[in-house]
Design a protein around this motif. Sequence first.
Motif, PDB file in Angstrom:
ATOM      1  N   ARG A   1       0.836  -1.217   0.000  1.00  0.00           N
ATOM      2  CA  ARG A   1       0.000   0.000   0.000  1.00  0.00           C
ATOM      3  C   ARG A   1       0.867   1.262   0.000  1.00  0.00           C
ATOM      4  O   ARG A   1       0.562   2.238  -0.661  1.00  0.00           O
ATOM      5  N   ASN A   2       1.971   1.242   0.750  1.00  0.00           N
ATOM      6  CA  ASN A   2       2.885   2.392   0.774  1.00  0.00           C
ATOM      7  C   ASN A   2       3.454   2.701  -0.608  1.00  0.00           C
ATOM      8  O   ASN A   2       3.856   3.829  -0.882  1.00  0.00           O
ATOM      9  N   LEU A   3       3.505   1.662  -1.462  1.00  0.00           N
ATOM     10  CA  LEU A   3       4.030   1.859  -2.831  1.00  0.00           C
ATOM     11  C   LEU A   3       2.904   2.076  -3.832  1.00  0.00           C
ATOM     12  O   LEU A   3       3.143   2.120  -5.046  1.00  0.00           O
ATOM     13  N   GLY A   4       1.686   2.183  -3.331  1.00  0.00           N
ATOM     14  CA  GLY A   4       0.542   2.447  -4.217  1.00  0.00           C
ATOM     15  C   GLY A   4      -0.014   1.207  -4.885  1.00  0.00           C
ATOM     16  O   GLY A   4      -0.840   1.300  -5.792  1.00  0.00           O
ATOM     17  N   MET A   5       0.410   0.016  -4.447  1.00  0.00           N
ATOM     18  CA  MET A   5      -0.076  -1.245  -5.032  1.00  0.00           C
ATOM     19  C   MET A   5      -1.300  -1.760  -4.293  1.00  0.00           C
ATOM     20  O   MET A   5      -1.449  -1.528  -3.096  1.00  0.00           O
ATOM     21  N   GLU A   6      -2.094  -2.516  -4.998  1.00  0.00           N
ATOM     22  CA  GLU A   6      -3.186  -3.235  -4.344  1.00  0.00           C
ATOM     23  C   GLU A   6      -2.689  -4.633  -3.975  1.00  0.00           C
ATOM     24  O   GLU A   6      -2.102  -5.322  -4.812  1.00  0.00           O
ATOM     25  N   ALA A   7      -2.921  -5.029  -2.732  1.00  0.00           N
ATOM     26  CA  ALA A   7      -2.524  -6.374  -2.282  1.00  0.00           C
ATOM     27  C   ALA A   7      -3.768  -7.209  -2.055  1.00  0.00           C
ATOM     28  O   ALA A   7      -4.687  -6.777  -1.353  1.00  0.00           O
ATOM     29  N   ILE A   8      -3.806  -8.378  -2.659  1.00  0.00           N
ATOM     30  CA  ILE A   8      -4.950  -9.280  -2.484  1.00  0.00           C
ATOM     31  C   ILE A   8      -4.446 -10.559  -1.829  1.00  0.00           C
ATOM     32  O   ILE A   8      -3.521 -11.208  -2.330  1.00  0.00           O
ATOM     33  N   VAL A   9      -5.043 -10.878  -0.679  1.00  0.00           N
ATOM     34  CA  VAL A   9      -4.610 -12.050   0.096  1.00  0.00           C
ATOM     35  C   VAL A   9      -5.545 -13.219  -0.193  1.00  0.00           C
ATOM     36  O   VAL A   9      -6.765 -13.056  -0.237  1.00  0.00           O
ATOM     37  N   PHE A  10      -4.965 -14.379  -0.401  1.00  0.00           N
ATOM     38  CA  PHE A  10      -5.753 -15.582  -0.654  1.00  0.00           C
ATOM     39  C   PHE A  10      -5.234 -16.695   0.248  1.00  0.00           C
ATOM     40  O   PHE A  10      -4.066 -17.102   0.143  1.00  0.00           O
ATOM     41  N   ASN A  11      -6.061 -17.159   1.169  1.00  0.00           N
ATOM     42  CA  ASN A  11      -5.678 -18.257   2.054  1.00  0.00           C
ATOM     43  C   ASN A  11      -5.893 -19.576   1.304  1.00  0.00           C
ATOM     44  O   ASN A  11      -6.909 -20.237   1.449  1.00  0.00           O
ATOM     45  N   LEU A  12      -4.901 -19.880   0.504  1.00  0.00           N
ATOM     46  CA  LEU A  12      -5.006 -20.973  -0.461  1.00  0.00           C
ATOM     47  C   LEU A  12      -5.335 -22.310   0.203  1.00  0.00           C
ATOM     48  O   LEU A  12      -6.160 -23.073  -0.305  1.00  0.00           O
ATOM     49  N   SER A  13      -4.717 -22.582   1.353  1.00  0.00           N
ATOM     50  CA  SER A  13      -4.913 -23.905   1.969  1.00  0.00           C
ATOM     51  C   SER A  13      -6.341 -24.071   2.504  1.00  0.00           C
ATOM     52  O   SER A  13      -6.842 -25.182   2.590  1.00  0.00           O
ATOM     53  N   GLN A  14      -6.988 -22.954   2.846  1.00  0.00           N
ATOM     54  CA  GLN A  14      -8.342 -23.057   3.393  1.00  0.00           C
ATOM     55  C   GLN A  14      -9.421 -22.814   2.350  1.00  0.00           C
ATOM     56  O   GLN A  14     -10.511 -23.367   2.423  1.00  0.00           O
ATOM     57  N   GLU A  15      -9.122 -21.952   1.377  1.00  0.00           N
ATOM     58  CA  GLU A  15     -10.176 -21.492   0.465  1.00  0.00           C
ATOM     59  C   GLU A  15      -9.969 -21.909  -0.986  1.00  0.00           C
ATOM     60  O   GLU A  15     -10.868 -21.758  -1.805  1.00  0.00           O
ATOM     61  N   GLY A  16      -8.752 -22.378  -1.303  1.00  0.00           N
ATOM     62  CA  GLY A  16      -8.456 -22.701  -2.701  1.00  0.00           C
ATOM     63  C   GLY A  16      -8.576 -24.184  -2.994  1.00  0.00           C
ATOM     64  O   GLY A  16      -8.756 -25.004  -2.079  1.00  0.00           O
ATOM     65  N   TRP A  17      -8.463 -24.530  -4.254  1.00  0.00           N
ATOM     66  CA  TRP A  17      -8.405 -25.937  -4.653  1.00  0.00           C
ATOM     67  C   TRP A  17      -7.083 -26.532  -4.176  1.00  0.00           C
ATOM     68  O   TRP A  17      -6.064 -25.862  -4.192  1.00  0.00           O
ATOM     69  N   ARG A  18      -7.105 -27.780  -3.827  1.00  0.00           N
ATOM     70  CA  ARG A  18      -5.865 -28.444  -3.388  1.00  0.00           C
ATOM     71  C   ARG A  18      -4.968 -28.665  -4.614  1.00  0.00           C
ATOM     72  O   ARG A  18      -5.385 -29.296  -5.584  1.00  0.00           O
ATOM     73  N   LEU A  19      -3.755 -28.110  -4.528  1.00  0.00           N
ATOM     74  CA  LEU A  19      -2.873 -28.103  -5.703  1.00  0.00           C
ATOM     75  C   LEU A  19      -2.046 -29.384  -5.817  1.00  0.00           C
ATOM     76  O   LEU A  19      -1.557 -29.918  -4.821  1.00  0.00           O
ATOM     77  N   GLU A  20      -1.869 -29.821  -7.058  1.00  0.00           N
ATOM     78  CA  GLU A  20      -0.983 -30.936  -7.391  1.00  0.00           C
ATOM     79  C   GLU A  20       0.333 -30.357  -7.889  1.00  0.00           C
ATOM     80  O   GLU A  20       0.334 -29.383  -8.651  1.00  0.00           O
ATOM     81  N   ILE A  21       1.451 -30.946  -7.468  1.00  0.00           N
ATOM     82  CA  ILE A  21       2.740 -30.471  -7.973  1.00  0.00           C
ATOM     83  C   ILE A  21       3.502 -31.562  -8.716  1.00  0.00           C
ATOM     84  O   ILE A  21       4.518 -31.289  -9.339  1.00  0.00           O
ATOM     85  N   GLY A  22       3.018 -32.777  -8.661  1.00  0.00           N
ATOM     86  CA  GLY A  22       3.739 -33.906  -9.267  1.00  0.00           C
ATOM     87  C   GLY A  22       3.718 -33.842 -10.788  1.00  0.00           C
ATOM     88  O   GLY A  22       2.647 -33.693 -11.395  1.00  0.00           O
ATOM     89  N   GLU A  23       4.913 -33.970 -11.388  1.00  0.00           N
ATOM     90  CA  GLU A  23       5.017 -33.988 -12.849  1.00  0.00           C
ATOM     91  C   GLU A  23       4.372 -35.280 -13.360  1.00  0.00           C
ATOM     92  O   GLU A  23       4.662 -36.363 -12.859  1.00  0.00           O
ATOM     93  N   GLY A  24       3.479 -35.168 -14.310  1.00  0.00           N
ATOM     94  CA  GLY A  24       2.839 -36.351 -14.904  1.00  0.00           C
ATOM     95  C   GLY A  24       1.852 -37.041 -13.974  1.00  0.00           C
ATOM     96  O   GLY A  24       1.487 -38.204 -14.204  1.00  0.00           O
ATOM     97  N   ALA A  25       1.415 -36.350 -12.926  1.00  0.00           N
ATOM     98  CA  ALA A  25       0.511 -36.974 -11.948  1.00  0.00           C
ATOM     99  C   ALA A  25      -0.821 -37.362 -12.602  1.00  0.00           C
ATOM    100  O   ALA A  25      -1.357 -36.626 -13.427  1.00  0.00           O
ATOM    101  N   VAL A  26      -1.320 -38.526 -12.229  1.00  0.00           N
ATOM    102  CA  VAL A  26      -2.689 -38.921 -12.598  1.00  0.00           C
ATOM    103  C   VAL A  26      -3.563 -38.400 -11.463  1.00  0.00           C
ATOM    104  O   VAL A  26      -3.505 -38.905 -10.342  1.00  0.00           O
ATOM    105  N   MET A  27      -4.337 -37.397 -11.734  1.00  0.00           N
ATOM    106  CA  MET A  27      -4.999 -36.663 -10.641  1.00  0.00           C
ATOM    107  C   MET A  27      -6.354 -37.280 -10.283  1.00  0.00           C
ATOM    108  O   MET A  27      -7.393 -36.645 -10.378  1.00  0.00           O
ATOM    109  N   ASN A  28      -6.284 -38.522  -9.826  1.00  0.00           N
ATOM    110  CA  ASN A  28      -7.521 -39.213  -9.441  1.00  0.00           C
ATOM    111  C   ASN A  28      -7.619 -39.337  -7.918  1.00  0.00           C
ATOM    112  O   ASN A  28      -8.349 -40.170  -7.401  1.00  0.00           O
TER     113      ASN A  28
END
Length: 319
Positions: A59-86
């Motif tokens: 905010r001091n630099l004039g930017m807008e900051a948007i917070v996202f509590n990914l672990s509580q509110e977002g989709w559970r992310l996959e990081i595995g290369e070539g993962a079969v997401m079942n």
Amino acid sequence: MKQFLSVQDVPSVDAMVQSALRYKKQPLRHNTLGAGKRVGMLFLNPSLRTRLSTQIAARNLGMEAIVFNLSQEGWRLEIGEGAVMNGTTVEHVKDAAPVLGAYFDILCVRTFPSLTNREEDYSEALIMQLVRYAGVPVVSLESATLHPLQSLTDVLTITEHMPAHRPKIVLTWAPHVKPIPQCVANSFAQWINAWGQADFVVAHPPGYELAEQYTGNATITHDQRAALQDADFVYVKNWSSYKDYGMVLTEGPEWMLTAAHLRLTNNAKGMHCLPVRRNVELSDEVLDGPHSLVTQQAGNRVWAAQAVLSEILNPLNHE
Ligand code: CP
């Protein structure tokens, strides 16, 4: 600066510290630098200081900051290369990252380690995939292995209290009630070594050796009392074992930093990143005493974050 994941991304530790100090004197000196730009802040675990100080800095630099509590509110992310997401993961980071890159000019993220699989934790897979696929600068708000915004703040705070002589800085292990990541200790060691303006000692019970890539040429000892002799700064932190990964090997109540420990030092300043377990890691006496820097450290988080965001927005903006 295209990313801020460790001290290795910083052109000059001193220049970053001086930039942060200038923001401390004049918080709004670049209050339109980030006008029209957005910073996304993704959290996979709780935060008080990092979240609020980075929002204020933006905010001091004039930017807008948007917070996202990914672990509580977002989709559970996959990081595995070539993962079969079942299974339980819903969205691959390869798909989410470019979307986040389309929404934000800078992406900040806080991850945390499993403390069960060292190789996986130290690969920093999630943050590295965000770097690879987001297409915008990524800032660590603490990762599985490092906490660079905290460490920049710590060097800044030490700079504000520099004695006339070359200081002795001691990083000492302290007890805790549960296994804690190595990231703050790793990062502090990495930054103090890169800064290069202090004699640096790391003290811990046997079995708590940190990765040598971070401790470098620091003096390592199992004798806390000897380490504290003549110390000018004592940084107190718990961490779980790196060697017996994620294990708590000793309760070590005698390692809690008390006023008696401080009397061994050269009137040392007491430091901790917070949150702190009072009367487990440090005694009330130390935390509430005149030598405690913990509130100043936490306050300085704003200026460290502002220096980092500013350096990404405008790398030549040191004046
Ligand atoms: N020191 C620190 O990172 O504090 P938070 O976990 O509250 O952000």
